[in-house]
Design a protein around this motif. Structure first.
Motif, mmCIF file in Angstrom:
data_model
loop_
_atom_site.group_PDB
_atom_site.id
_atom_site.type_symbol
_atom_site.label_atom_id
_atom_site.label_comp_id
_atom_site.label_asym_id
_atom_site.label_seq_id
_atom_site.Cartn_x
_atom_site.Cartn_y
_atom_site.Cartn_z
ATOM 1 N N SER A 51 0.525 11.364 1.371
ATOM 2 C CA SER A 51 1.738 11.993 1.884
ATOM 3 C C SER A 51 2.715 10.957 2.410
ATOM 4 C CB SER A 51 1.395 12.973 3.009
ATOM 5 O OG SER A 51 0.931 12.270 4.155
ATOM 6 N N VAL A 52 3.983 11.333 2.465
ATOM 7 C CA VAL A 52 5.004 10.450 3.030
ATOM 8 C C VAL A 52 4.692 10.163 4.495
ATOM 9 C CG1 VAL A 52 7.454 10.294 3.640
ATOM 10 C CG2 VAL A 52 6.781 11.214 1.413
ATOM 11 N N ALA A 55 11.194 4.023 8.258
ATOM 12 C CA ALA A 55 10.198 3.533 9.213
ATOM 13 C C ALA A 55 10.844 2.653 10.282
ATOM 14 C CB ALA A 55 9.109 2.763 8.473
ATOM 15 N N LEU A 56 11.784 1.789 9.857
ATOM 16 C CA LEU A 56 12.487 0.931 10.810
ATOM 17 C C LEU A 56 13.284 1.764 11.810
ATOM 18 C CD1 LEU A 56 13.674 -1.820 8.294
ATOM 19 C CD2 LEU A 56 12.078 -2.180 10.200
ATOM 20 N N HIS A 57 13.970 2.791 11.332
ATOM 21 C CA HIS A 57 14.757 3.649 12.220
ATOM 22 C C HIS A 57 13.865 4.366 13.228
ATOM 23 C CE1 HIS A 57 18.519 4.034 9.399
ATOM 24 N NE2 HIS A 57 18.395 2.844 9.963
ATOM 25 N N LEU A 85 4.342 6.508 6.129
ATOM 26 C CA LEU A 85 5.199 6.087 7.242
ATOM 27 C C LEU A 85 4.377 5.561 8.408
ATOM 28 C CD1 LEU A 85 8.016 8.794 7.402
ATOM 29 C CD2 LEU A 85 8.329 6.327 7.128
ATOM 30 N N ALA A 86 3.300 6.239 8.734
ATOM 31 C CA ALA A 86 2.458 5.812 9.858
ATOM 32 C C ALA A 86 1.871 4.423 9.606
ATOM 33 C CB ALA A 86 1.343 6.832 10.089
ATOM 34 N N LYS A 94 0.795 -1.224 0.000
ATOM 35 C CA LYS A 94 0.000 0.000 0.000
ATOM 36 C C LYS A 94 0.832 1.281 0.000
ATOM 37 C CE LYS A 94 -3.650 -2.309 2.684
ATOM 38 N NZ LYS A 94 -4.407 -2.268 3.958
ATOM 39 N N VAL A 95 2.124 1.202 -0.244
ATOM 40 C CA VAL A 95 2.935 2.424 -0.266
ATOM 41 C C VAL A 95 2.524 3.243 -1.488
ATOM 42 C CG1 VAL A 95 5.252 3.372 -0.387
ATOM 43 C CG2 VAL A 95 4.843 1.273 0.902
ATOM 44 N N SER A 96 1.962 4.413 -1.239
ATOM 45 C CA SER A 96 1.388 5.198 -2.334
ATOM 46 C C SER A 96 2.108 6.505 -2.614
ATOM 47 C CB SER A 96 -0.092 5.501 -2.032
ATOM 48 O OG SER A 96 -0.840 4.300 -1.949
#
Length: 368
Positions: free
Chosen positions: A254-255, A289-291, A259-260, A243-245
């Motif tokens: 939005s980024v 996101a991992l960081h 990320l959320a 779902k990364v859009s």
């Protein structure tokens, strides 16, 4: 050289063209075939063809043959040997991670052989349709297209296929259409990316992709699933996030929203120790996101992406473990496919090029 010989060949071919025996749009026999027919050398034939070209009867292209462009001397003179075919190139987008080096390949292959006109759609259907129609109306000799979707087909594509204008679909597959395509072996690539993580000792890995609707993503997903089966490991759709859009050109997510949602997926699947990201931008977002969740790459989690920019002058940039699509070769193969259709109208060829796994700094054995 006996001037009378190539003058005789010139006169005979000129008469055939003016009478319509060889129609406008048809190609002349090869130099070897003409040399055999007239009983002269190929050098004599070359001089006769040069005369026809200068007179405006034919258009000659190196290695592609001679096409009749006019039944009357002078009308086609503007399209002489010095005039190269014009190829329209319509890409979704391009940057240093993927696309720029493809253009290098196209332009390098076109040197002395074709003029390239570039357009960019940003994934918008109306822009894709508009650019294709615009280039067709301009009278381009051929087209290269990277469609924004494998599910929506621009009406202009159907028109181009019906008229047999040389057309190559790049980096996509449009099932059911008799059209030439050039793309990477994305199924094998998806498998190789997953197998790299399995080879390091990871057993629970996930897949993160964009929300785009292109065959490329579907093929990489298929290869990812195949790798699980080949290693006797269970695959579950709960381990994939598609779902990364914010990286998709025609979306307005939005980024921060991406990320959320991505962090929520990672938290739910905290047992996963490795991920395959479908493209470099998705890999960058995944690492971020991992960081933000306090996880380090690759000590805590490994990431394999597709494509990566070449940071030649910056040794401090983290180099992803990634699948290299050999973009320059993709570009060259794409242009060669268009030029081949100029000499053989209606020719349809499917080319699948191999890829290579490049080990970088984002993958390592899982922490015990």
């Amino acid at each position: 050289m006996n001037d009378a010989l190539y003058a005789r060949v010139f006169s005979t071919l000129k008469e055939r063209i003016e009478s319509g025996s060889i129609a406008v749009g048809e190609r002349l026999p090869t130099q070897s075939q003409l040399a055999e027919e007239f009983g002269v050398s190929t050098i004599t034939i070359k001089h006769a063809l040069d005369m026809l070209d200068r007179a405006g009867y034919i258009k000659r292209r190196p290695r592609l043959g001679s096409e009749v462009i006019s039944r009357t001397a002078g009308l086609g003179a503007a399209r002489s040997t010095s005039t190269l075919p014009t190829i329209g190139c319509v890409l979704t987008s391009f940057d240093d991670s993927f696309g720029t080096r493809v253009l290098w390949g196209i332009l390098d292959a076109s040197l002395g052989r074709a003029n390239v006109v570039l357009g960019r759609t940003e994934g918008f259907h109306d822009r894709e349709q508009g650019l294709l129609a615009q280039y067709r109306d301009l009278g381009v000799d051929g087209l290269i297209l990277q469609p924004g979707s494998s599910e929506w087909i621009a009406p202009a594509i159907l028109d181009l296929v019906s008229t047999q204008l040389p057309l190559v679909i790049f980096d996509r597959n449009l099932d059911g259409l008799p059209v030439s395509t050039v793309c990477s072996d994305n199924v094998a690539s998806g498998r190789a990316a997953a197998e790299h993580l399995f080879g390091l000792g990871h057993r629970n890995i996930g897949l993160v992709t964009s929300s785009g609707t292109v065959s490329t993503l579907d093929d990489r997903h298929r290869g990812f699933v195949y790798a699980h089966a080949e290693h006797g490991l269970a695959f579950t759709s709960a381990h994939e996030y598609r779902k990364v859009s914010s990286v998709v050109p025609d979306h307005e997510v939005s980024v921060a929203d991406d990320l959320a949602s991505l962090k929520e997926f990672l938290t739910t699947n905290s047992h996963l120790t490795g991920f395959v990201a479908s493209e470099h931008a998705v890999g960058l977002l995944l690492v971020r996101a991992l960081h933000e969740l306090g996880l380090e790459v690759p000590s805590d989690v490994s990431v394999v992406s597709f494509d990566a920019p070449q940071h030649v002058f910056d040794d401090e940039v983290r180099r992803f473990t990634h699948i290299d699509q050999h973009e320059h070769a993709l570009g060259r193969a794409t242009l060669e496919s268009v030029l081949a259709q100029l000499s053989e109208r209606g020719r349809v060829a499917k080319q699948v090029l191999p890829t290579e796994l490049v080990v970088g700094e984002t993958s390592a054995p899982p922490r015990r």
